[in-house]
Design a protein around this motif. Structure first.
Motif, mmCIF file in Angstrom:
data_model
loop_
_atom_site.group_PDB
_atom_site.id
_atom_site.type_symbol
_atom_site.label_atom_id
_atom_site.label_comp_id
_atom_site.label_asym_id
_atom_site.label_seq_id
_atom_site.Cartn_x
_atom_site.Cartn_y
_atom_site.Cartn_z
ATOM 1 N N PHE A 146 0.883 -1.175 0.000
ATOM 2 C CA PHE A 146 0.000 0.000 0.000
ATOM 3 C C PHE A 146 0.917 1.220 0.000
ATOM 4 O O PHE A 146 1.324 1.726 1.046
ATOM 5 C CB PHE A 146 -0.902 -0.035 1.244
ATOM 6 C CG PHE A 146 -2.004 0.999 1.257
ATOM 7 C CD1 PHE A 146 -2.873 1.148 0.191
ATOM 8 C CD2 PHE A 146 -2.179 1.817 2.362
ATOM 9 C CE1 PHE A 146 -3.899 2.089 0.214
ATOM 10 C CE2 PHE A 146 -3.216 2.766 2.403
ATOM 11 C CZ PHE A 146 -4.059 2.887 1.330
ATOM 12 N N CYS A 201 -7.159 6.721 -5.877
ATOM 13 C CA CYS A 201 -7.486 7.776 -4.921
ATOM 14 C C CYS A 201 -6.513 8.939 -5.088
ATOM 15 O O CYS A 201 -5.458 8.786 -5.691
ATOM 16 C CB CYS A 201 -7.345 7.257 -3.492
ATOM 17 S SG CYS A 201 -8.605 6.075 -3.035
ATOM 18 N N VAL A 219 -5.138 10.201 -2.496
ATOM 19 C CA VAL A 219 -4.270 10.075 -1.328
ATOM 20 C C VAL A 219 -4.380 8.632 -0.868
ATOM 21 O O VAL A 219 -5.384 7.970 -1.159
ATOM 22 C CB VAL A 219 -4.737 11.038 -0.216
ATOM 23 C CG1 VAL A 219 -6.166 10.722 0.225
ATOM 24 C CG2 VAL A 219 -3.818 11.018 1.015
ATOM 25 N N HIS A 220 -3.391 8.149 -0.183
ATOM 26 C CA HIS A 220 -3.541 6.848 0.469
ATOM 27 C C HIS A 220 -3.579 7.058 1.974
ATOM 28 O O HIS A 220 -2.591 7.476 2.577
ATOM 29 C CB HIS A 220 -2.393 5.913 0.078
ATOM 30 C CG HIS A 220 -2.528 5.380 -1.321
ATOM 31 N ND1 HIS A 220 -1.551 4.637 -1.939
ATOM 32 C CD2 HIS A 220 -3.541 5.481 -2.220
ATOM 33 C CE1 HIS A 220 -1.950 4.301 -3.157
ATOM 34 N NE2 HIS A 220 -3.163 4.815 -3.357
ATOM 35 N N CYS A 221 -4.743 6.777 2.559
ATOM 36 C CA CYS A 221 -4.932 6.941 3.995
ATOM 37 C C CYS A 221 -4.526 5.631 4.656
ATOM 38 O O CYS A 221 -5.041 4.576 4.285
ATOM 39 C CB CYS A 221 -6.394 7.263 4.305
ATOM 40 S SG CYS A 221 -7.070 8.527 3.210
ATOM 41 N N TYR A 272 -5.231 4.237 7.312
ATOM 42 C CA TYR A 272 -6.262 3.516 8.062
ATOM 43 C C TYR A 272 -7.348 2.965 7.137
ATOM 44 O O TYR A 272 -8.336 2.405 7.608
ATOM 45 C CB TYR A 272 -6.930 4.455 9.083
ATOM 46 C CG TYR A 272 -7.432 5.715 8.427
ATOM 47 C CD1 TYR A 272 -6.638 6.848 8.380
ATOM 48 C CD2 TYR A 272 -8.683 5.759 7.821
ATOM 49 C CE1 TYR A 272 -7.058 7.994 7.739
ATOM 50 C CE2 TYR A 272 -9.120 6.905 7.174
ATOM 51 C CZ TYR A 272 -8.302 8.017 7.144
ATOM 52 O OH TYR A 272 -8.730 9.153 6.495
ATOM 53 N N CYS A 273 -7.172 3.118 5.818
ATOM 54 C CA CYS A 273 -8.259 2.809 4.886
ATOM 55 C C CYS A 273 -8.734 1.364 4.997
ATOM 56 O O CYS A 273 -7.940 0.429 4.910
ATOM 57 C CB CYS A 273 -7.816 3.071 3.459
ATOM 58 S SG CYS A 273 -9.113 2.658 2.272
ATOM 59 N N GLY A 301 -12.002 2.954 -3.605
ATOM 60 C CA GLY A 301 -11.271 4.062 -4.231
ATOM 61 C C GLY A 301 -12.035 5.372 -4.156
ATOM 62 O O GLY A 301 -12.793 5.610 -3.248
ATOM 63 N N ARG A 341 -12.684 12.096 -1.474
ATOM 64 C CA ARG A 341 -11.699 12.872 -0.720
ATOM 65 C C ARG A 341 -10.955 13.855 -1.618
ATOM 66 O O ARG A 341 -10.125 14.621 -1.168
ATOM 67 C CB ARG A 341 -10.688 11.911 -0.065
ATOM 68 C CG ARG A 341 -10.618 12.170 1.402
ATOM 69 C CD ARG A 341 -9.552 11.509 2.203
ATOM 70 N NE ARG A 341 -9.415 12.405 3.356
ATOM 71 C CZ ARG A 341 -8.532 12.350 4.296
ATOM 72 N NH1 ARG A 341 -7.650 11.425 4.310
ATOM 73 N NH2 ARG A 341 -8.503 13.237 5.262
ATOM 74 N N HIS A 350 -14.592 13.772 2.887
ATOM 75 C CA HIS A 350 -13.974 13.028 3.979
ATOM 76 C C HIS A 350 -12.819 13.861 4.518
ATOM 77 O O HIS A 350 -11.790 13.992 3.873
ATOM 78 C CB HIS A 350 -13.504 11.663 3.427
ATOM 79 C CG HIS A 350 -12.675 10.853 4.368
ATOM 80 N ND1 HIS A 350 -12.184 9.617 4.040
ATOM 81 C CD2 HIS A 350 -12.240 11.079 5.629
ATOM 82 C CE1 HIS A 350 -11.489 9.119 5.048
ATOM 83 N NE2 HIS A 350 -11.501 9.997 6.024
HETATM 84 S S1 SF4 Z 1 -10.006 6.362 2.900
HETATM 85 FE FE1 SF4 Z 1 -10.907 6.886 0.905
HETATM 86 S S2 SF4 Z 1 -9.431 8.339 0.002
HETATM 87 FE FE2 SF4 Z 1 -8.376 7.301 1.682
HETATM 88 S S3 SF4 Z 1 -7.318 5.602 0.684
HETATM 89 FE FE3 SF4 Z 1 -9.294 4.819 1.404
HETATM 90 S S4 SF4 Z 1 -10.722 5.003 -0.327
HETATM 91 FE FE4 SF4 Z 1 -8.904 6.289 -0.753
#
Ligand code: SF4
Ligand SMILES: *Cc1c(COP(=O)(O)O)cnc(C)c1O
Length: 354
Positions: free
Chosen positions: A55, A125, A127-129, A131-132, A169, A200, A229
């Motif tokens: 990731f 996306c 961004v890569h969060c 905690y996703c 996504g 996001r 978000h």
């Molecule tokens: S929380 Fe939303 S914006 Fe962030 S990585 Fe996951 S799907 Fe993408």
């Protein structure tokens, strides 16, 4: 999918039209953990590169600019910084914590709740969060234009579905023309009344909200709901506020969902400040999500008891419309489950709440 999904770094070219601008911001996003640390004046060792193997790190420069330099505990940085903790297996934290697999009505279509169905449009996306909950999702077999036909056929065959949710996504990773086409196909299903977009992008790369995008989303017979978000008020600078204005002007209802995250927003002042800032920019707080127990995300978890205490304090101090609903996604439940309870309400009401 190569022409409709933008997710690959490439050569930097000068921006031309509005669509070029956001594509450039995505191309130029930070992908190297060491560079992220350097940009913030932090030691490179605080990022764990091994955690990015499955990731990768992805964070737009405009978002980095909203972080406090030199602060390893910055609440925006925490959301995107790969840490060693992600690699430690923790019991109960799994690849598919919300049982998306079981809710698949068609490839790319999740139908868990009455009246609405969720279309997984793309894996990309802005961004890569870290905690996703979909960080391990099998996008390859579930997302993309090839799957939309059968998924929308399924929606068309079920007259109880009044709302189609574009998710991922992040659906705004698709280019305007692709989105316009998809939205037109949805609007052609007579019993669908609402289009909901979960994204996001307006927070991460506000330039994404181009005139073409606004037209694609607002110029149909469907009622538009946009759920952004954001987890912290510092994410919501004036560029974000400006990007949302045309969506509201076009009749869109703007909502926010946040995740309750340790070290990011797990105190009352931060949550109250987030709500205040959201309302200032025309967005109503919708959900505060208890963390989905995804493998690699355990270090973000806030105990539910603590969440309930924070919520009680928010209710005590904020106008009702500024208090989000504190919910958890329980596999098999017929809706998102609201977490309720006030640790000391019985005492303060003298035990008589009838
Ligand atoms: S929380 Fe939303 S914006 Fe962030 S990585 Fe996951 S799907 Fe993408
Ligand atoms: C969260 C979710 C929704 C949306 O739920 P609301 O309570 O309507 O916001 C819809 N479908 C799926 C599969 C979901 O996970």
């Amino acid at each position: 999918m190569a022409d409709s999904v933008i997710n690959s770094p490439g050569v930097v070219r000068p921006a031309r039209g509005p669509e070029e601008l956001w594509k450039r911001s995505l191309r130029e996003a930070v992908r190297d953990p060491r560079e992220l640390c350097r940009l913030l004046g932090l030691p490179e060792g605080i990022a764990n590169r091994a955690a990015t193997a499955d990731f990768p790190l992805l964070v737009p420069r405009g978002f980095v600019a909203r972080m406090r330099p030199g602060d390893p505990a910055d609440p925006l940085l925490r959301q995107v910084l790969p840490l060693t903790e992600e690699l430690n297996p923790v019991a109960g934290f799994v690849a598919d914590p919300v049982a998306d697999g079981a809710a698949r009505a068609a490839p790319g279509l999740l139908h868990k709740y009455h009246g609405r169905a969720l279309l997984v449009t793309t894996g990309a996306c802005a961004v890569h969060c870290r905690y996703c909950f979909r960080r391990h999702f099998d996008y390859h077999n579930n997302a993309g234009p090839a799957a939309w036909g059968p998924a929308l056929d399924r929606v068309a065959s079920d007259p109880t579905i009044e709302e189609v949710i574009l998710s991922g996504g992040d659906p705004l990773s698709l280019v305007d023309t692709t989105l316009r086409e998809l939205v037109a196909q949805i609007a052609a299903i007579p019993h669908v009344r609402r289009l909901r977009v979960h994204s996001r992008w307006p927070v991460m790369i506000p330039e994404r909200v181009t005139g073409g995008l606004v037209r694609a989303l607002t110029q149909t017979r469907l009622t538009l709901v946009v759920v952004i978000h954001a987890n912290h008020a510092n994410e919501l600078d004036s560029s974000v506020a400006e990007s949302l204005r045309p969506l509201a002007a076009g009749g869109g209802l703007l909502l926010n969902q946040a995740a309750l995250l340790r070290g990011v927003n797990d105190d009352t002042a931060t949550l109250a400040d987030l709500s205040a800032r959201l309302v200032e920019i025309g967005v109503a707080p919708y959900y505060l999500n208890q963390l989905d127990r995804v493998a690699g995300g355990a270090h973000f978890e806030v105990p539910i008891d603590r969440g309930l205490a924070l919520m009680a304090e928010l209710r005590r101090t904020l106008p009702g419309y500024m208090v989000p609903r504190y919910v958890v996604d329980r596999p098999g439940a017929p809706q998102k489950v609201e977490l309720l309870g006030e640790p000391d309400s019985w005492e303060s009401a003298g035990g008589d709440l009838t």
